[in-house]
Design a protein around this motif. Sequence first.
Motif, PDB file in Angstrom:
ATOM      1  N   ASP A  50       0.825  -1.202   0.000  1.00 35.58           N
ATOM      2  CA  ASP A  50       0.000   0.000   0.000  1.00 35.58           C
ATOM      3  C   ASP A  50       0.865   1.260   0.000  1.00 35.58           C
ATOM      4  N   LYS A  51       1.937   1.241   0.775  1.00 35.58           N
ATOM      5  CA  LYS A  51       2.843   2.391   0.833  1.00 35.58           C
ATOM      6  C   LYS A  51       3.562   2.560  -0.498  1.00 35.58           C
ATOM      7  N   ARG A  52       4.047   1.467  -1.048  1.00 36.87           N
ATOM      8  CA  ARG A  52       4.846   1.530  -2.276  1.00 36.87           C
ATOM      9  C   ARG A  52       3.992   1.954  -3.468  1.00 36.87           C
ATOM     10  N   ILE A  53       2.801   1.399  -3.579  1.00 36.14           N
ATOM     11  CA  ILE A  53       1.967   1.744  -4.732  1.00 36.14           C
ATOM     12  C   ILE A  53       1.530   3.198  -4.648  1.00 36.14           C
ATOM     13  N   HIS A  54       1.304   3.685  -3.423  1.00 34.78           N
ATOM     14  CA  HIS A  54       0.941   5.093  -3.236  1.00 34.78           C
ATOM     15  C   HIS A  54       2.069   6.007  -3.721  1.00 34.78           C
ATOM     16  N   GLU A  55       3.296   5.678  -3.360  1.00 39.75           N
ATOM     17  CA  GLU A  55       4.451   6.471  -3.786  1.00 39.75           C
ATOM     18  C   GLU A  55       4.586   6.473  -5.311  1.00 39.75           C
ATOM     19  N   LEU A  56       4.427   5.309  -5.910  1.00 41.14           N
ATOM     20  CA  LEU A  56       4.598   5.200  -7.357  1.00 41.14           C
ATOM     21  C   LEU A  56       3.457   5.879  -8.110  1.00 41.14           C
ATOM     22  N   GLN A  57       2.264   5.864  -7.549  1.00 39.76           N
ATOM     23  CA  GLN A  57       1.151   6.547  -8.199  1.00 39.76           C
ATOM     24  C   GLN A  57       1.333   8.064  -8.162  1.00 39.76           C
ATOM     25  N   ILE A  58       1.984   8.570  -7.137  1.00 46.98           N
ATOM     26  CA  ILE A  58       2.334  10.000  -7.118  1.00 46.98           C
ATOM     27  C   ILE A  58       3.319  10.307  -8.240  1.00 46.98           C
ATOM     28  N   GLU A  59       4.280   9.407  -8.441  1.00 45.65           N
ATOM     29  CA  GLU A  59       5.217   9.582  -9.551  1.00 45.65           C
ATOM     30  C   GLU A  59       4.492   9.515 -10.895  1.00 45.65           C
ATOM     31  N   LEU A  60       3.473   8.659 -10.988  1.00 50.57           N
ATOM     32  CA  LEU A  60       2.683   8.581 -12.224  1.00 50.57           C
ATOM     33  C   LEU A  60       2.000   9.905 -12.528  1.00 50.57           C
ATOM     34  N   LEU A  61       1.523  10.575 -11.484  1.00 49.35           N
ATOM     35  CA  LEU A  61       0.895  11.877 -11.687  1.00 49.35           C
ATOM     36  C   LEU A  61       1.912  12.903 -12.177  1.00 49.35           C
ATOM     37  N   LYS A  62       3.152  12.805 -11.706  1.00 48.59           N
ATOM     38  CA  LYS A  62       4.215  13.670 -12.222  1.00 48.59           C
ATOM     39  C   LYS A  62       4.451  13.384 -13.709  1.00 48.59           C
ATOM     40  N   HIS A  64       2.294  12.121 -15.771  1.00 53.04           N
ATOM     41  CA  HIS A  64       1.130  12.607 -16.508  1.00 53.04           C
ATOM     42  C   HIS A  64       1.219  14.108 -16.730  1.00 53.04           C
ATOM     43  N   ALA A  65       1.608  14.847 -15.690  1.00 52.04           N
ATOM     44  CA  ALA A  65       1.737  16.306 -15.822  1.00 52.04           C
ATOM     45  C   ALA A  65       2.797  16.658 -16.860  1.00 52.04           C
ATOM     46  N   TRP A  66       3.909  15.946 -16.847  1.00 48.33           N
ATOM     47  CA  TRP A  66       4.975  16.167 -17.835  1.00 48.33           C
ATOM     48  C   TRP A  66       4.468  15.884 -19.240  1.00 48.33           C
ATOM     49  N   THR A  67       3.684  14.819 -19.365  1.00 50.29           N
ATOM     50  CA  THR A  67       3.119  14.466 -20.667  1.00 50.29           C
ATOM     51  C   THR A  67       2.235  15.588 -21.197  1.00 50.29           C
ATOM     52  N   ARG A  68       1.399  16.135 -20.318  1.00 46.83           N
ATOM     53  CA  ARG A  68       0.531  17.237 -20.721  1.00 46.83           C
ATOM     54  C   ARG A  68       1.340  18.492 -21.076  1.00 46.83           C
ATOM     55  N   TYR A 265      10.972  12.323 -16.763  1.00 52.55           N
ATOM     56  CA  TYR A 265       9.950  13.355 -16.632  1.00 52.55           C
ATOM     57  C   TYR A 265      10.349  14.360 -15.547  1.00 52.55           C
ATOM     58  N   ALA A 266       9.743  15.519 -15.578  1.00 56.66           N
ATOM     59  CA  ALA A 266      10.072  16.595 -14.636  1.00 56.66           C
ATOM     60  C   ALA A 266       9.710  16.202 -13.206  1.00 56.66           C
ATOM     61  N   GLY A 267      10.623  16.480 -12.274  1.00 53.78           N
ATOM     62  CA  GLY A 267      10.362  16.217 -10.863  1.00 53.78           C
ATOM     63  C   GLY A 267      10.516  14.768 -10.452  1.00 53.78           C
ATOM     64  N   LYS A 268      11.085  13.961 -11.314  1.00 55.11           N
ATOM     65  CA  LYS A 268      11.202  12.529 -11.038  1.00 55.11           C
ATOM     66  C   LYS A 268      12.082  12.269  -9.821  1.00 55.11           C
ATOM     67  N   ASP A 269      11.596  11.409  -8.923  1.00 54.72           N
ATOM     68  CA  ASP A 269      12.376  10.956  -7.773  1.00 54.72           C
ATOM     69  C   ASP A 269      12.979   9.600  -8.146  1.00 54.72           C
TER      70      ASP A 269
END
Length: 291
Positions: A50-62, A64-68, A265-269
């Motif tokens: 649950d912790k790991r998928i949450h972290e990675l989904q935040i990265e997915l939003l980054k 997505h924002a970069w894609t846009r 992508y921008a802001g990638k951790d």
Amino acid sequence: MARGIKGQNKAGDYESFSLDAKKLPAEIRDRAFTSGGYPYDSKFDREDYDKRIHELQIELLKLHAWTRDTGARIVIVFEGRDASGKGGTIARFLQHMPPRTARAVALSKPSEAEQGQWYFQRYVSAMPTRGDIVLFDRSWYNRAAVEPVNGFCTKDQCKAFLKEAPTFERMLIRDGIYLFKIFLDVGHEMQLKRLWARHQDPLKLWKLSPIDFKAVHQWPAYSRAFSRMFKKTDTDDAPWTVILANDKLRTRIAALQIVLSRIDYAGKDTELVGHPDLKIVGDGRLFIDRY
């Protein structure tokens, strides 16, 4: 990518097995999780997941924002055996992303009109525009396995497809599309266990099709078809990535990492994204060695 993934994935002898069985045979139940040479003997810890998928989904939003912001286009193809977890994995990709610009495509069988078109035509119309992400829940690769195994296309049609697919994919990439091809593989006993569980659950019956019922006894035929597919379509331009998918939690984490680790992508951790688990992730050519 490193080759990763060891072990064999041989089919068991379950000719008499039926999804209508009232109980799952003990030999299938007991062998399921480690079937196919799966390298773990227990599921990924749910709390850690649950912790790991949450972290990675935040990265997915980054991402997505970069894609846009950049107008990039991303296509992620999910293929795999029946009941390998494609739908659940796609759902974790899209769980928190805007549906207007990140969507799944799961095409039904071609209409009469589509049957008279260029084979790739209906997939071309589903490609993303600038700033969009599209995930294919099965794709043009139906013609590499599902169709030939079930007699929905001729040998010549399948042969022509395997020759043309790499050219089609090079066209997409040259036009600027980021293309990922991810294949989920499961052991034979795990596949049978999951198909049986679906048949027993009224809320999951919709997931079963006549193709799934036939797949119970088509393991060797699918293995041969997938091996042929990898030999012809695992290219330097558009390589396959295979995930051993007996554990759905590890599968979802690995799939997200595969995509996130390959785009700057921008802001990638980078440290948080990490790298896919090479015990369960390998290149497409490795599939051939397993059968």
